[in-house]
Each structure stands twice: as structure tokens, then as C-alpha cells.
Design an enzyme around this catalytic site. Sequence first.
Site, PDB file in Angstrom:
ATOM      1  N   LYS A   1      74.102 -15.263 -49.330  1.00 61.71           N
ATOM      2  CA  LYS A   1      74.431 -16.632 -49.769  1.00 61.71           C
ATOM      3  C   LYS A   1      75.779 -16.732 -50.487  1.00 61.71           C
ATOM      4  O   LYS A   1      76.813 -16.689 -49.847  1.00 61.71           O
ATOM      5  CB  LYS A   1      73.290 -17.174 -50.621  1.00 61.71           C
ATOM      6  CG  LYS A   1      72.050 -17.505 -49.762  1.00 61.71           C
ATOM      7  CD  LYS A   1      71.112 -18.445 -50.471  1.00 61.71           C
ATOM      8  CE  LYS A   1      69.873 -18.774 -49.675  1.00 61.71           C
ATOM      9  NZ  LYS A   1      70.029 -19.852 -48.723  1.00 61.71           N
TER      10      LYS A   1
ATOM     11  N   PHE B   1      60.064 -16.122 -50.436  1.00 68.11           N
ATOM     12  CA  PHE B   1      60.830 -16.292 -49.197  1.00 68.11           C
ATOM     13  C   PHE B   1      61.876 -15.187 -49.131  1.00 68.11           C
ATOM     14  O   PHE B   1      62.715 -15.060 -50.026  1.00 68.11           O
ATOM     15  CB  PHE B   1      61.519 -17.659 -49.132  1.00 68.11           C
ATOM     16  CG  PHE B   1      62.204 -17.866 -47.806  1.00 68.11           C
ATOM     17  CD1 PHE B   1      61.465 -18.201 -46.679  1.00 68.11           C
ATOM     18  CD2 PHE B   1      63.562 -17.667 -47.664  1.00 68.11           C
ATOM     19  CE1 PHE B   1      62.087 -18.357 -45.437  1.00 68.11           C
ATOM     20  CE2 PHE B   1      64.192 -17.827 -46.430  1.00 68.11           C
ATOM     21  CZ  PHE B   1      63.448 -18.172 -45.313  1.00 68.11           C
TER      22      PHE B   1
ATOM     23  N   ASP C   1      65.164  -9.422 -54.800  1.00 73.58           N
ATOM     24  CA  ASP C   1      65.859 -10.249 -53.825  1.00 73.58           C
ATOM     25  C   ASP C   1      66.668 -11.284 -54.601  1.00 73.58           C
ATOM     26  O   ASP C   1      66.128 -12.288 -55.074  1.00 73.58           O
ATOM     27  CB  ASP C   1      64.834 -10.916 -52.901  1.00 73.58           C
ATOM     28  CG  ASP C   1      65.500 -11.832 -51.873  1.00 73.58           C
ATOM     29  OD1 ASP C   1      66.671 -12.202 -52.080  1.00 73.58           O
ATOM     30  OD2 ASP C   1      64.829 -12.194 -50.891  1.00 73.58           O
TER      31      ASP C   1
END
Length: 392
Positions: free
Chosen positions: A248, A134, A219
Site C-alpha cells: 500500500k 484481511f 501484517d
Amino acid sequence: MPTADFQRRWESALMNNYGTPPLALARGAGAEVWDVEGRRYLDLLGGIAVNALGHAHPAVVGAVTAQISTLGHVSNLYISEPAVTLAETLLDLLGASGPGRVLLCNSGAEANEAAFKIARRTGRGKIVSTHGAFHGRTMGALALTGQPAKREPFEPMPPGVIFVPYGSADALRDAVDTDTAAVFLEPVQGESGVVIPPGGYLQAAREITAACGALLVLDEVQTGIGRTGSWFAHQAVGVTPDVVTLAKGLGGGLPIGACIGLGAAGALLEPGAHGTTFGGNPVCCAAALAVLRTIASDGLLDHAARLGKELAAEVAALHHPLVGSVSTAGLLIGIGLSAPRSAAVATAARDAGFLINAAAPGRIRLAPPLVLTEAQAQEFVAALPAILDAVT
Ligand SMILES: Cc1ncc(COP(=O)(O)O)c(C=O)c1O
């Protein structure tokens, strides 16, 4: 106003892309939140791995308040001190031995968009990503996302991306060649429910990409900023990527992302090649600096590593028939269920006062604030058998 009234207002005013949330939250403190009806929950998801310092941490509140009172936004036509200091701090934390450059943006998807453009700048055609990956919901990030159900309704995607099984060094070796611009990998697949690759996987990815002159893009949107017990998950396995993407936890609740090119990859975007109005916003950068300083000063890396291990061990030690396996990378914890009942478990947990995430039908994810206390972790472990019993 009761939750049901908020839900009605949400349904008539907001697009239905998320469905209607079950709770309306009013305030938070540390790892606790309260809903609009005054009910308290232990927040074991932290805004999906975002609220590294929990809710309303004084360091973030103070930094944001001071910065917005001084200089709130300048755009990228001008320099602001917090953006420069943040870029320098991130490079220090990455231990960049050679030159490195940071592009500040506003989200994880945007950080990966930037990495995608850097990959295109190599002049090579192929990008390798993994099944279950993702990387975000914008078109470029979605093209890198190895979940057909999310990708296919929006095809055609930007071309050139192929997918290989996550965790298989052999599959990477077969796929990567001298036409490969980049390999995109999450050190742990968070959105798929905390899928941890076999030992040696990232090291093999590094060797394979280096041998072909392809970029290794890690990532770390979910795994970075202390989540797994080190500043970045790749540091624990001694791998140096070419590009790291972050978001995040970085802003501790404020929207900020970063795409960091180490070595030559940091120089592939020239003036005019990319940009975003809010990138490097001083308020978000001040919040990020407060997060980084507090993680360091409060020893939260060691805390996340230790508490994550303990919490996972105690969940496994319950030997509940609905719990299959428990995987942990610091305070990113996946609970594999023996039946695809994660949505029911999350609902039962909420009813019992705990916010957890049904990441996949058979997997629960915990990504609590790094400031979660031992007593709060114990509170969840003590309540879990009854939550699981309610579902079975
Ligand atoms: C590994 C990873 N990359 C990228 C993203 C996308 O980040 P954002 O939702 O901030 O665009 C996420 C979000 O869950 C993620 O976990």
C-alpha cells in the site's frame, strides 16, 4: 468523455469482479482528485490507504522519472541500487537490532504469501489467524483471511489455518502451541472498518508466540509507512515481530510490497524457495525511497498522529445520531454508524464532493493521504452533518 460512457466501456472490457465503479477519475493533486467531467473531490481514501503523499507529489514524480529514464527493470538475476537501498532503509526504520532480511514483491497479498511460505518453512503445521482479518485475495493470503464469505467460494484452501476472535489474548493463548508455525495479525483491522484491539493485545501475542517458538507475523500492509502516526503500528506499542509485511503506502501509488524477516525468520527462504519477476523493480523502489524520505523530511508521522486524532474528535463531537463511535489510529479512521447505512453515506459523501469508504455495512473508513491539510480535514467535518442528514 462522460462518466457513463467510461462505465459502458468498463463493463464490456473489464471483468465484473469489482462491479462498475461510480466515478472515472482523470487527475489528482495532493489530496484532491478530479473526475473526467471536471468535478473536484477531496480524496479521503487515498486509493485505499496507498497514496501516502497524495497524488502527483513532486518527490515521487521526480524519483520515478529519473529512474525510468536510467534503468527501468533488471529482474532478480541482477542487482539494482534502489532495491538494495530500499531494503537497508526499511531495516533501519524497523530498528532491526539483529539481522533482518527483506523480500521485495508487488502487493500486500504477495507479501503475505511470502510470509505464509516462511511459516511453512518452520516445519510446523498450524497457523493462527483471526476472525475479520484481511490478508489478500490470492489463495494463500485468502486462506489467512478470516472472512468466510470471501474464502468459501474458492475452497479448498491451503490447509492448517485456524481462526480465533480478534483482540482476545485468551483465545490466542488457547490456540497457540508448540505445533504452531505462526500467528498472523493486523495491528488494526483496516478492511473490517478500522477495528482497534484492546491495549496490550500485540504485547500478549508476542509473549504467547515467543513462549511456544511460533513466529509473530504482523501484517502492516495497511497500518505501515506512517499511516498510524509511527513508521509501523507495532513500534507504538514496543513489540518486535518476527515478520512484517508491507505494501500500500510504501510505493506512494506504485505497486510494491515487502515481506521482512527479522532475526532467524529472515533466513528461512533459501535460494530457489520463492521469487517474483517484478520484485525489487528499480522504479517502484525509487518511488518507495522518495515516499520514505518525504515522510521523514516533512514530519508526516507527527502530522498523521495529530491530524487523525483531531479529525476523529471533531467527527465524534458532531454528536450526530447516525454516528455511534469513532476509532482512530493516526490517519486510519473508522466511523461506526448506528445503522447499517455506510453505502448510502459513501454515496451522499461522493455527491457532496468527498471520497470515503463503506468498509462494512455499519462502518465508514477514512484513510486519506498523509499530506491532507488541516483546512481539508475541516472542509469534511463541516460537510459531514449534511451528508449524514441526507441519509437519515
Ligand atoms: C492488512 C492487509 N493485508 C493485505 C492486503 C492485500 O493487499 P493487496 O490488495 O495489495 O494485495 C490488504 C489490502 O487491503 C490489507 O489491508
